[in-house]
Design an enzyme around this catalytic site. Structure first.
Site, PDB file in Angstrom:
ATOM      1  N   SER A 247      -3.726  14.246 -14.493  1.00 34.34           N
ATOM      2  CA  SER A 247      -4.926  14.135 -15.327  1.00 34.34           C
ATOM      3  C   SER A 247      -5.194  15.502 -15.934  1.00 34.34           C
ATOM      4  O   SER A 247      -4.846  16.536 -15.340  1.00 34.34           O
ATOM      5  CB  SER A 247      -6.131  13.718 -14.471  1.00 34.34           C
ATOM      6  OG  SER A 247      -7.332  13.909 -15.200  1.00 34.34           O
TER       7      SER A 247
ATOM      8  N   ALA B 279      -8.783  18.275  -7.742  1.00 33.46           N
ATOM      9  CA  ALA B 279      -7.905  18.934  -6.754  1.00 33.46           C
ATOM     10  C   ALA B 279      -6.685  18.063  -6.457  1.00 33.46           C
ATOM     11  O   ALA B 279      -5.558  18.569  -6.353  1.00 33.46           O
ATOM     12  CB  ALA B 279      -8.671  19.203  -5.470  1.00 33.46           C
TER      13      ALA B 279
ATOM     14  N   ASN C 291       0.856  -1.187   0.000  1.00 33.56           N
ATOM     15  CA  ASN C 291       0.000   0.000   0.000  1.00 33.56           C
ATOM     16  C   ASN C 291       0.891   1.235   0.000  1.00 33.56           C
ATOM     17  O   ASN C 291       1.638   1.459   0.956  1.00 33.56           O
ATOM     18  CB  ASN C 291      -0.889  -0.042   1.258  1.00 33.56           C
ATOM     19  CG  ASN C 291      -1.792   1.162   1.353  1.00 33.56           C
ATOM     20  OD1 ASN C 291      -1.731   2.083   0.538  1.00 33.56           O
ATOM     21  ND2 ASN C 291      -2.646   1.156   2.360  1.00 33.56           N
TER      22      ASN C 291
ATOM     23  N   ASN D 170       1.672   6.036 -10.493  1.00 34.03           N
ATOM     24  CA  ASN D 170       0.418   5.895 -11.249  1.00 34.03           C
ATOM     25  C   ASN D 170      -0.777   5.572 -10.354  1.00 34.03           C
ATOM     26  O   ASN D 170      -1.910   5.888 -10.688  1.00 34.03           O
ATOM     27  CB  ASN D 170       0.598   4.790 -12.305  1.00 34.03           C
ATOM     28  CG  ASN D 170      -0.720   4.388 -12.921  1.00 34.03           C
ATOM     29  OD1 ASN D 170      -1.333   5.152 -13.660  1.00 34.03           O
ATOM     30  ND2 ASN D 170      -1.204   3.192 -12.585  1.00 34.03           N
TER      31      ASN D 170
ATOM     32  N   TYR E 165     -11.334  15.020  -7.048  1.00 35.38           N
ATOM     33  CA  TYR E 165     -10.367  14.302  -7.882  1.00 35.38           C
ATOM     34  C   TYR E 165      -9.462  15.289  -8.621  1.00 35.38           C
ATOM     35  O   TYR E 165      -8.238  15.129  -8.648  1.00 35.38           O
ATOM     36  CB  TYR E 165     -11.104  13.397  -8.875  1.00 35.38           C
ATOM     37  CG  TYR E 165     -10.186  12.590  -9.756  1.00 35.38           C
ATOM     38  CD1 TYR E 165      -9.411  11.566  -9.237  1.00 35.38           C
ATOM     39  CD2 TYR E 165     -10.079  12.873 -11.120  1.00 35.38           C
ATOM     40  CE1 TYR E 165      -8.558  10.839 -10.040  1.00 35.38           C
ATOM     41  CE2 TYR E 165      -9.232  12.142 -11.938  1.00 35.38           C
ATOM     42  CZ  TYR E 165      -8.468  11.121 -11.398  1.00 35.38           C
ATOM     43  OH  TYR E 165      -7.615  10.401 -12.199  1.00 35.38           O
TER      44      TYR E 165
ATOM     45  N   LYS F 114      -5.358  15.860  -8.442  1.00 32.14           N
ATOM     46  CA  LYS F 114      -4.490  15.807  -9.624  1.00 32.14           C
ATOM     47  C   LYS F 114      -3.802  17.148  -9.877  1.00 32.14           C
ATOM     48  O   LYS F 114      -2.687  17.199 -10.395  1.00 32.14           O
ATOM     49  CB  LYS F 114      -5.305  15.350 -10.845  1.00 32.14           C
ATOM     50  CG  LYS F 114      -5.730  13.881 -10.749  1.00 32.14           C
ATOM     51  CD  LYS F 114      -4.524  12.963 -10.566  1.00 32.14           C
ATOM     52  CE  LYS F 114      -4.855  11.489 -10.563  1.00 32.14           C
ATOM     53  NZ  LYS F 114      -3.673  10.625 -10.442  1.00 32.14           N
TER      54      LYS F 114
END
Lengths: 82, 248
Positions: B143, B158, B63, B90, B156, B160
């Protein structure tokens, strides 16, 4: 064959470009010009490689002096007795 | 095989499927030794049946948000290979929620993995790469929504956006150690998750892509090959959009 204290000192000498006689209890992050962010990464990286350890984050953050570094390394079973 | 990454030791996180899997496979095809990370045990082994990859891709389950597990993984790579040339950050998670309906639990989880996990991995990699004269390459998958924003993706996007900021700052801090840090910002990409999406809505989004198709994971992987290879030896602090010229 070098002792652990010699190995330890050599890394400080190499990374911070200092003389051996300056490595004492007053050698700290705050008083060393080259001990900046990059110097710290380099120091940690060299120590991890030399003594085959991976430091915990809290140890990296508190590794602010020559003296304290030895105390931290002792936690990882690195002995400075000889 | 062009051997663009011959002998390079690489770690790709989130390699269980989709983009991460394509990156791991493409790196292996280019001659790299690839440690393919995934949090779910067995996720990499499920696709690692091809003889082509059996010697060059090594599954590594941990993790990325767990400091102790991440540290152990880096120690394992360092002990075995003595070096790390490329890290691809990734791994990421995505929940799409509209303003007023944002779950604090999902928000925390996204920041934990997408932002804190990325920082943790970057710090660990930089400690290994810092003592390599040739440095290394860190690639953060962000992204296009981190650049442009998008409805329903406030959190999401924010996370990225943060990944992009991390990339630019880390590149400045690590440049003198010859560690390059770049980001790939994919647009709409064909993954397993995409198959479950509303196909009508998907059509509308494809209409906004100048090249008339969504990205394949291989498109993203090829851009990563460039950033991982010595072809990009003077490229750092950059965000490369791989999005077919999307009008957002």
């Amino acid at each position: 064959m070098m002792t652990n204290i010699e190995k330890y000192k050599n890394i400080f000498i190499r990374v911070f470009d200092v003389r051996e006689d300056s490595l004492n209890e007053s050698f700290t992050f705050a008083d060393t010009e080259k001990w900046d962010s990059l110097g710290h990464i380099t120091l940690i990286s060299e120590l991890e490689n030399e003594f085959d350890v991976m430091f915990d984050t809290e140890d990296i953050l508190s590794f602010g002096s020559f003296e304290n570094g030895m105390k931290i390394l002792k936690k990882y079973r690195v002995s400075f007795d000889n | 095989m062009a051997d663009l990454l011959k002998g390079k030791v690489c770690l790709v996180t989130g390699a269980g499927r989709g983009i991460g899997r394509a990156i791991a496979q493409q790196f292996a095809k280019e001659g790299a030794i690839v440690y393919a990370n995934e949090v779910r045990q067995g996720a990499v082994d499920e696709w690692l049946t091809d003889d082509l990859f059996s010697n060059s891709i090594i599954p590594l389950y941990f993790n990325i948000s767990d400091e102790s597990e991440a540290k152990g993984a880096f120690k394992q790579i360092k002990d075995k290979r003595g070096r790390l040339d490329v890290l691809v950050n990734n791994a990421g998670i995505e929940y799409n929620e509209l303003i007023g309906m944002i779950s604090p639990k999902h928000m925390t989880k996204m920041f934990e993995v997408n932002v804190y996990g990325t920082i943790e991995m970057l710090q660990l990699a930089s400690r290994v790469m810092a003592r390599q004269p040739e440095g290394g390459s860190i690639i953060n998958i962000s992204s296009m929504v981190g650049v442009k924003g998008n409805k329903g993706q406030l959190v999401y996007s924010a996370t990225k956006g943060a990944v992009i900021a991390i990339t630019k700052s880390a590149a400045k801090e690590l440049g003198s150690k010859n560690i390059r840090v770049n980001s790939i910002a994919p647009g709409l990409t064909k993954t397993e998750m995409m198959d479950a999406a509303d196909q009508e809505k998907l059509k509308d989004r494809i209409n906004n892509i100048s090249m008339g198709r969504i990205a394949q994971p291989l498109d993203i992987a090829n851009a990563c090959v460039f950033l991982a290879s010595d072809l990009s030896s003077y490229v750092s602090g950059q965000v490369i959009g791989v999005e077919g010229c999307t009008i957002m």
